[in-house]
Design an enzyme around this catalytic site. Structure first.
Site, PDB file in Angstrom:
ATOM      1  N   THR A 142      -4.217   0.901  -2.195  1.00 48.42           N
ATOM      2  CA  THR A 142      -3.770  -0.424  -1.759  1.00 48.42           C
ATOM      3  C   THR A 142      -3.554  -1.240  -3.029  1.00 48.42           C
ATOM      4  O   THR A 142      -4.219  -1.009  -4.043  1.00 48.42           O
ATOM      5  CB  THR A 142      -4.810  -1.135  -0.878  1.00 48.42           C
ATOM      6  OG1 THR A 142      -6.059  -1.175  -1.573  1.00 48.42           O
ATOM      7  CG2 THR A 142      -4.996  -0.420   0.456  1.00 48.42           C
ATOM      8  N   ASP A 168      10.690  10.071  -8.390  1.00 52.70           N
ATOM      9  CA  ASP A 168      10.668   9.385  -7.092  1.00 52.70           C
ATOM     10  C   ASP A 168      11.381   8.045  -7.167  1.00 52.70           C
ATOM     11  O   ASP A 168      10.898   7.036  -6.642  1.00 52.70           O
ATOM     12  CB  ASP A 168       9.227   9.221  -6.587  1.00 52.70           C
ATOM     13  CG  ASP A 168       9.176   8.932  -5.091  1.00 52.70           C
ATOM     14  OD1 ASP A 168      10.188   9.172  -4.390  1.00 52.70           O
ATOM     15  OD2 ASP A 168       8.135   8.463  -4.612  1.00 52.70           O
ATOM     16  N   TRP A 209       0.852  -1.184   0.000  1.00 48.18           N
ATOM     17  CA  TRP A 209       0.000   0.000   0.000  1.00 48.18           C
ATOM     18  C   TRP A 209       0.884   1.229   0.000  1.00 48.18           C
ATOM     19  O   TRP A 209       2.084   1.142   0.253  1.00 48.18           O
ATOM     20  CB  TRP A 209      -0.941   0.007   1.198  1.00 48.18           C
ATOM     21  CG  TRP A 209      -0.221   0.129   2.501  1.00 48.18           C
ATOM     22  CD1 TRP A 209       0.080   1.273   3.170  1.00 48.18           C
ATOM     23  CD2 TRP A 209       0.321  -0.940   3.282  1.00 48.18           C
ATOM     24  NE1 TRP A 209       0.771   0.976   4.313  1.00 48.18           N
ATOM     25  CE2 TRP A 209       0.932  -0.370   4.406  1.00 48.18           C
ATOM     26  CE3 TRP A 209       0.335  -2.327   3.142  1.00 48.18           C
ATOM     27  CZ2 TRP A 209       1.576  -1.130   5.379  1.00 48.18           C
ATOM     28  CZ3 TRP A 209       0.975  -3.085   4.107  1.00 48.18           C
ATOM     29  CH2 TRP A 209       1.580  -2.492   5.220  1.00 48.18           C
ATOM     30  N   GLY A 210       0.258   2.342  -0.313  1.00 50.41           N
ATOM     31  CA  GLY A 210       0.971   3.613  -0.288  1.00 50.41           C
ATOM     32  C   GLY A 210       0.020   4.669   0.200  1.00 50.41           C
ATOM     33  O   GLY A 210      -1.059   4.355   0.709  1.00 50.41           O
ATOM     34  N   PHE A 219      -1.705   6.551  -1.536  1.00 51.71           N
ATOM     35  CA  PHE A 219      -2.818   6.763  -2.460  1.00 51.71           C
ATOM     36  C   PHE A 219      -3.679   5.527  -2.679  1.00 51.71           C
ATOM     37  O   PHE A 219      -4.784   5.634  -3.175  1.00 51.71           O
ATOM     38  CB  PHE A 219      -2.259   7.183  -3.836  1.00 51.71           C
ATOM     39  CG  PHE A 219      -1.568   8.491  -3.815  1.00 51.71           C
ATOM     40  CD1 PHE A 219      -0.245   8.602  -3.399  1.00 51.71           C
ATOM     41  CD2 PHE A 219      -2.234   9.641  -4.202  1.00 51.71           C
ATOM     42  CE1 PHE A 219       0.404   9.820  -3.378  1.00 51.71           C
ATOM     43  CE2 PHE A 219      -1.597  10.875  -4.188  1.00 51.71           C
ATOM     44  CZ  PHE A 219      -0.279  10.967  -3.768  1.00 51.71           C
TER      45      PHE A 219
END
Ligand code: ATP
Ligand code: MG
Ligand code: MG
Length: 400
Positions: A34, A152, A29-30, A32
């Site tokens: 899952t 990133d 997940w992050g 923003f």
């Protein structure tokens, strides 16, 4: 975060896109989304399903990511450019709202987990080279063919290839857990029959492999754990923050430790900012430690500490660059010296690699020769990904 506007709650065996995809287990997940492993009943393969939070700002960011991923996928029909592929996208309606979903090719563990798995010892130099080649291939494609800046790049956003969908025996995969039968596929259905047939074949092969080994038990040696036989091919993921060179969204980009000096100073950035992050990532692969891990304390900020760490390793920043950014005045005086950190302890990269990380003199010198030009304070002097791919270091080979 599992409320209106937030994540969509998924349970194993939930279906998506009118039953085409069946959720298997959470992969990650992050901020923003899952990400779930899902079984694609149409192609009988595993995919990664990235389910975005539903609030408008997340939906907008998903549409941006879909646009970028579509350009990436369309530009690489042979899937050979070391960047993740988008299979399709759709909207899913749930109790928390409408969620954009991205169906991505299913990849394996991220490189940060690989470093952890190796107990932060640093990977063997030949493996570092293999990963660097893949990442540079991906960056060269993004920069030169698509005019995209990733913004990133870091070990978490570089994923190993999974062996589950490939013809190779997943039993041999040491990192990715082996899947049994997928959940939620109806028993007796054509899809399940095909899966059962394949699992039986795989089990027969596994028995054949194990019975040839004496002792019966196969254990991973410790420490560091054995990474032999793990395919070091990998791909770049997470395009939520990517931007076009001609259309940038943010002044502050990149995760702290991988942030380029021109981003801190707010001079202009371009593709070469990704190259800086690449060099930081390569260092981390080889040593198991971050190249720069700045800490803010009472006397000075995290930014100033970061600039000091850079100069301690790479030498004094040329005055013109130091004072040339929109934020330079916050950190540098007019002579180009840091305002609050006056005494720097210089230690060049090759020496650090030998003294602290116990690399051999040859490995240290060769790696430093490869990385130092990419860590030039002047962004326009850094070699491009295409130029880096020509560097002899990538094709050297240490005896194993
Ligand atoms: P961030 O907050 O970093 O922007 P995000 O919400 O955009 O996160 P991603 O970074 O794309 O999400 O994915 C989150 C995690 O899910 C990854 O770190 C990885 O572990 C896993 N993941 C993402 N894509 C895949 C994939 N294609 N195959 C396997 N795992 C994946
Ligand atoms: Mg991410
Ligand atoms: Mg993201």
């Amino acid at each position: 975060s599992y409320r209106k506007g937030g994540y969509h709650a998924v349970r194993v065996a939930d279906t998506f896109a009118s039953g085409r995809y069946i959720a298997q287990r959470k992969l990650g997940w992050g901020q923003f989304s899952t990400v779930w492993l899902a079984y694609d009943t149409q192609t009988e393969a595993y995919v990664a399903l990235k389910i975005q939070k539903s609030a408008p700002e997340f939906a907008q960011s998903a549409l941006h990511e879909i646009e970028v991923l579509s350009a990436i996928t369309n530009g690489d029909p042979t899937n050979s450019k070391c960047v993740v592929r988008l299979i399709e996208h759709f909207k899913h309606v749930g109790p928390n709202g409408q969620h954009w979903c991205m169906v991505l090719e299913f990849l394996g563990d991220n490189i940060l987990r690989l470093i952890r798995y190796n107990r932060y010892k640093g990977l063997e130099m030949n493996k570092v080279r293999e990963i660097c080649k893949c990442v540079l291939t991906g960056l060269d494609y993004l920069h030169r063919e698509l005019s995209l800046i990733h913004t990133d790049l870091k070990p978490e956003n570089i994923l190993l290839l999974s062996t589950i969908n490939s013809s190779k025996d997943p039993i041999k995969s040491k990192m990715t857990p082996i899947l049994e039968k997928p959940e939620g596929v109806p028993n007796g259905s054509a899809a399940m029959t095909a899966i059962e047939r394949r699992l039986k074949q795989r089990a027969r092969r596994a028995v054949a492999t194990i019975s040839t080994k004496r002792g019966g038990f196969v254990t991973a040696p410790k420490p560091p754990r054995c990474l032999d036989g793990i395919d070091m091919n990998c791909k770049i993921v997470d395009f939520g923050n990517a931007c076009w060179e001609s259309k940038k969204f943010a002044e502050e980009i990149q995760t702290r430790q991988y942030r380029a000096p021109e981003v801190i100073l707010q001079s202009d950035y371009s593709y070469s900012a990704d190259m800086w992050s690449f060099a930081c990532t390569a260092f981390e692969l080889a040593t198991g430690e971050m190249m720069f891990a700045p800490k803010g304390t009472q006397g000075f900020s995290e930014d100033e500490d970061h600039l000091a760490l850079m100069m301690e390793l790479l030498g004094k920043m040329p005055r013109k660059i130091a004072i040339g950014g929109r934020r330079s005045k916050d950190y540098f005086d007019r002579h180009g010296d840091l305002k609050r950190i006056r005494r720097l302890k210089y230690c060049p990269l090759d020496r650090l690699l030998v003294d602290k990380f116990k690399l051999s003199n040859t490995d240290a010198r060769e790696l430093a020769e490869f990385l130092c030009p990419i860590l030039d304070f002047a962004p326009e002097k850094r070699p491009t990904a295409q130029q880096c791919l020509q560097h002899p270091w990538l094709n050297m080979k240490n005896p194993v």
